[in-house]
Design an enzyme around this catalytic site. Structure first.
Site, PDB file in Angstrom:
ATOM      1  N   SER B  34      -6.326  49.295  40.099  1.00 25.81           N
ATOM      2  CA  SER B  34      -5.535  48.936  38.917  1.00 25.81           C
ATOM      3  C   SER B  34      -4.408  49.899  38.619  1.00 25.81           C
ATOM      4  CB  SER B  34      -6.432  48.810  37.693  1.00 25.81           C
ATOM      5  OG  SER B  34      -6.966  50.077  37.357  1.00 25.81           O
ATOM      6  N   LYS B  78      -6.247  54.233  32.669  1.00 24.35           N
ATOM      7  CA  LYS B  78      -5.100  53.330  32.537  1.00 24.35           C
ATOM      8  C   LYS B  78      -3.924  54.120  31.984  1.00 24.35           C
ATOM      9  CE  LYS B  78      -7.502  49.600  33.452  1.00 24.35           C
ATOM     10  NZ  LYS B  78      -7.814  49.678  34.842  1.00 24.35           N
TER      11      LYS B  78
END
Lengths: 165, 157
Positions: B34, B78
């Site tokens: 990701s 993230k």
């Protein structure tokens, strides 16, 4: 010169012992038990408005043994510096039906709503529904925000004892 | 008597290590697609500091690690896209359509997205996350050696 060096060495040794001991206290505090002062009207009649000192344990939420009916310390999703004391009414997968207390805006409808608590979240409410900002206002909160489970009240001494359902 | 005092000193040293880990900084191992191309799919070791979280000195563009709101035992990595009150425009489903959505990040929450939005479960899926779930800010890559250095700011698409 040599005198200063030996004094400095001794000072560093003493400070490091104190620091290590304080760290040990802190580990116990965050992983085992801590005393917390809680106040506010949102948990009447279970907790007093003027403040109680309760014993909080920090083990259960790490092993996932915190469930519906437990009194927990939870970090506020609206203001991360504040810690709230509320009761868990539902866990992930449960259906929750709730009524918002009469809204301040009289044109808004006063009806009951239902929803299912999403994965990884819990539904928290204060025992005093009329004076509590909780999941009815900010929605279900992630389980990761739970800091500990309240299980014993130590002050005031006339109401010493475990806090139940 | 000798064993007891060495045991005590081990406990004290571990406690000091723990306090540093909790309040100053630590290392984190990340894996998964990701955050491509910033982080590898097979794994990076990052240096994470916890002081910015506590003092509130985070800025959009920082790479952060946080507790997943869906799986509370998992820690995910993230990039911070928006703080509370910011307006965020994001692509809802980049594999299938170009549809964009704009929202305002609610009070006490942050918006996080992975750098590789085609394969990232982030705020576009689970919504804005409460600030209290943030665990640390990653600021330096230790391994692999060719990536040693500070983390890149978000690559422009």
């Amino acid at each position: 010169m040599r005198q200063w060096r030996s004094i400095a060495r001794e000072a560093v040794a003493q400070v490091s012992i104190v620091v290590k001991f304080l760290s040990f206290l802190h580990v116990t505090d965050s992983y085992l038990f801590s005393f917390t002062h809680v106040l506010g009207p949102s948990m009447l009649p279970t907790l007093n408005i003027n403040g109680d000192v309760v014993l909080v344990e920090h083990l259960s939420h790490r092993i996932g043994k915190v469930g519906a009916g437990d009194l927990v310390l939870v970090r506020s999703p609206l203001d991360p510096r504040k810690t709230l004391t509320k009761r868990i009414l539902a866990v992930e997968g449960d259906k929750v039906t709730f009524c918002l207390d009469p809204p301040r805006d009289p044109t808004r409808d006063y009806r009951s709503r239902s929803l299912v608590v999403p994965k990884g979240h819990v539904w928290i409410q204060g025992d005093n529904w009329y004076a509590s900002t909780d999941s009815r206002h900010f929605g279900p909160v992630p389980y990761g925000l739970i800091q500990g489970k309240v299980f014993l009240r130590v002050w005031p001494p006339n109401s010493f004892g475990s806090l139940g359902q | 008597m000798g064993e007891w005092s060495s045991f005590i000193s081990i406990v004290r040293n571990l406690s000091l290590l723990y306090v540093t880990h909790k309040y100053v900084g630590t290392a984190a191992i990340t894996y998964g697609p990701s955050m491509l191309p910033t982080l590898n799919i097979t794994g990076n070791v990052l240096l994470v500091e916890r002081i910015s979280i506590r003092t509130g000195k985070l800025r959009p563009g920082d790479v952060v690690i946080l507790r997943s709101p869906q799986t509370p035992r998992k820690i995910i990595c993230k990039r911070l896209i928006g703080m509370e009150g910011d307006q965020v425009t994001y692509v809802v489903d980049p594999k299938n359509s170009d549809r964009c959505k704009t929202i305002v990040v609610p009070k006490g929450h942050v918006w996080v997205e992975g750098d590789y939005i085609y394969d990232s479960k982030d705020s576009r899926n689970f919504g804005a996350v409460p600030y209290g779930l943030l665990e640390g800010r990653a600021f330096w890559t230790l391994l692999p050696r060719k990536d040693f250095g500070s983390l890149a700011p978000k690559p422009k698409s």
